[in-house]
Design a protein around this motif. Sequence first.
Motif, mmCIF file in Angstrom:
data_model
loop_
_atom_site.group_PDB
_atom_site.id
_atom_site.type_symbol
_atom_site.label_atom_id
_atom_site.label_comp_id
_atom_site.label_asym_id
_atom_site.label_seq_id
_atom_site.Cartn_x
_atom_site.Cartn_y
_atom_site.Cartn_z
ATOM 1 N N LEU A 1 23.657 -4.791 20.168
ATOM 2 C CA LEU A 1 22.194 -3.506 20.987
ATOM 3 C C LEU A 1 21.893 -3.174 19.425
ATOM 4 O O LEU A 1 20.759 -3.314 19.619
ATOM 5 C CB LEU A 1 23.004 -2.557 21.172
ATOM 6 C CG LEU A 1 23.668 -2.783 22.934
ATOM 7 C CD1 LEU A 1 24.470 -1.771 23.257
ATOM 8 C CD2 LEU A 1 22.316 -3.506 23.705
ATOM 9 N N GLU A 2 22.257 -3.567 18.459
ATOM 10 C CA GLU A 2 21.569 -3.168 16.913
ATOM 11 C C GLU A 2 20.778 -4.101 16.381
ATOM 12 O O GLU A 2 19.730 -3.482 15.967
ATOM 13 C CB GLU A 2 22.915 -2.955 15.654
ATOM 14 C CG GLU A 2 22.577 -2.009 15.075
ATOM 15 C CD GLU A 2 23.365 -1.561 13.055
ATOM 16 O OE1 GLU A 2 23.386 -1.607 12.451
ATOM 17 O OE2 GLU A 2 24.568 -1.339 14.187
ATOM 18 N N ALA A 3 21.016 -4.822 16.554
ATOM 19 C CA ALA A 3 20.425 -6.362 16.339
ATOM 20 C C ALA A 3 18.858 -6.020 17.064
ATOM 21 O O ALA A 3 17.941 -6.131 16.478
ATOM 22 C CB ALA A 3 20.854 -7.209 16.161
ATOM 23 N N GLU A 4 19.353 -6.591 18.260
ATOM 24 C CA GLU A 4 17.609 -6.144 19.656
ATOM 25 C C GLU A 4 17.632 -4.941 19.068
ATOM 26 O O GLU A 4 15.880 -4.529 19.296
ATOM 27 C CB GLU A 4 18.774 -5.949 20.456
ATOM 28 C CG GLU A 4 18.926 -7.673 21.122
ATOM 29 C CD GLU A 4 17.433 -8.725 21.297
ATOM 30 O OE1 GLU A 4 16.316 -8.433 21.449
ATOM 31 O OE2 GLU A 4 18.088 -9.413 20.836
ATOM 32 N N ALA A 5 17.602 -3.753 18.537
ATOM 33 C CA ALA A 5 17.148 -2.688 18.294
ATOM 34 C C ALA A 5 16.180 -2.273 17.167
ATOM 35 O O ALA A 5 14.252 -2.100 16.680
ATOM 36 C CB ALA A 5 17.846 -1.156 18.071
ATOM 37 N N ASN A 6 16.653 -3.417 15.812
ATOM 38 C CA ASN A 6 15.719 -3.716 14.387
ATOM 39 C C ASN A 6 14.870 -4.716 15.037
ATOM 40 O O ASN A 6 13.887 -4.999 13.888
ATOM 41 C CB ASN A 6 16.829 -3.762 13.674
ATOM 42 C CG ASN A 6 17.857 -2.278 13.438
ATOM 43 O OD1 ASN A 6 17.407 -1.228 13.782
ATOM 44 N ND2 ASN A 6 19.240 -3.030 12.634
ATOM 45 N N LYS A 7 15.123 -5.329 15.761
ATOM 46 C CA LYS A 7 14.000 -6.494 16.218
ATOM 47 C C LYS A 7 12.902 -6.254 16.422
ATOM 48 O O LYS A 7 12.482 -4.852 16.907
ATOM 49 C CB LYS A 7 14.560 -7.323 16.757
ATOM 50 C CG LYS A 7 13.555 -8.666 17.225
ATOM 51 C CD LYS A 7 14.189 -9.609 18.492
ATOM 52 C CE LYS A 7 14.131 -10.809 18.765
ATOM 53 N NZ LYS A 7 15.287 -11.493 20.137
ATOM 54 N N PRO A 8 11.857 -6.574 15.472
ATOM 55 C CA PRO A 8 10.216 -6.241 16.217
ATOM 56 C C PRO A 8 9.555 -5.769 17.565
ATOM 57 O O PRO A 8 10.584 -7.495 17.391
ATOM 58 C CB PRO A 8 9.761 -7.044 14.978
ATOM 59 C CG PRO A 8 10.365 -7.961 14.862
ATOM 60 C CD PRO A 8 11.745 -7.782 14.512
ATOM 61 N N PRO A 9 8.593 -5.665 18.309
ATOM 62 C CA PRO A 9 8.743 -5.947 18.943
ATOM 63 C C PRO A 9 8.184 -7.244 19.350
ATOM 64 O O PRO A 9 7.262 -7.235 17.826
ATOM 65 C CB PRO A 9 8.490 -4.758 19.676
ATOM 66 C CG PRO A 9 7.271 -4.062 18.240
ATOM 67 C CD PRO A 9 8.481 -4.719 17.147
ATOM 68 N N ALA A 10 8.117 -7.932 20.432
ATOM 69 C CA ALA A 10 6.895 -9.677 20.855
ATOM 70 C C ALA A 10 5.561 -8.839 20.840
ATOM 71 O O ALA A 10 5.388 -7.686 21.452
ATOM 72 C CB ALA A 10 7.730 -9.969 21.692
ATOM 73 N N LEU A 11 5.084 -9.860 20.533
ATOM 74 C CA LEU A 11 3.615 -9.172 20.460
ATOM 75 C C LEU A 11 3.268 -9.929 21.757
ATOM 76 O O LEU A 11 3.775 -10.672 22.718
ATOM 77 C CB LEU A 11 2.406 -10.223 19.460
ATOM 78 C CG LEU A 11 2.972 -10.029 17.972
ATOM 79 C CD1 LEU A 11 2.212 -11.079 16.832
ATOM 80 C CD2 LEU A 11 2.438 -8.497 17.835
ATOM 81 N N THR A 12 1.819 -9.178 22.577
ATOM 82 C CA THR A 12 1.537 -9.529 23.433
ATOM 83 C C THR A 12 0.411 -10.855 23.422
ATOM 84 O O THR A 12 0.575 -10.934 22.006
ATOM 85 C CB THR A 12 0.588 -8.541 23.605
ATOM 86 O OG1 THR A 12 -0.173 -8.163 22.972
ATOM 87 C CG2 THR A 12 1.578 -6.975 24.372
ATOM 88 N N GLU A 13 -0.237 -11.919 24.100
ATOM 89 C CA GLU A 13 -0.784 -11.859 23.919
ATOM 90 C C GLU A 13 -2.288 -11.852 23.897
ATOM 91 O O GLU A 13 -2.832 -12.701 22.616
ATOM 92 C CB GLU A 13 -0.842 -13.263 25.544
ATOM 93 C CG GLU A 13 -2.075 -14.178 25.268
ATOM 94 C CD GLU A 13 -2.136 -15.269 26.824
ATOM 95 O OE1 GLU A 13 -3.170 -15.601 26.870
ATOM 96 O OE2 GLU A 13 -1.618 -14.244 28.010
#
Length: 157
Positions: free
Chosen positions: A107-119
């Motif tokens: 969960l911590e790794a997912e929270a620190n992950k940059p958000p995925a870019l939209t198309e």
Amino acid sequence: MNVALAIMYLYPDAIPMQDFIVQDNGPEPVLRAGAGEKGRVRYEIKPPDDGEEPVEGVHYRFDSDYNLLTEGEDYDLVERGPYIAAWNLDAPQPTEAELQTAWEAYLEAEANKPPALTEIQQLQNENLLLKAQNHALSQRADFIEDIIAEMAMLVYE
């Protein structure tokens, strides 16, 4: 906690449904004390041969028929939650505490992950890159043109 994702965080090379199976059976009935005889039913498995004594587990089995019992009086429905049903990895099976720690780390790794870019954002980034490449090529072409002009001036002098 998502047990499968916690396992995949601990063992990234593991293949779900091959190396491990996580199962959740939902609510399961659990008999209360003294209710076993009330709903006990004998189920025939196969008839014994001539002169053979019937053996439990071979010729018949006893089981509880929950249709004959009353929920809340004779049995309760208990939610077990997800659990590891099969473990085929060479590594030792993780304990509940290890899974919980892995889940929190996931969960911590997912929270620190940059958000995925939209198309649209991806296309805008690609457009900016192509514009920068086009500008660099244009400047290079202008530079080469200037060099050719200088060389022509030296040759014709």
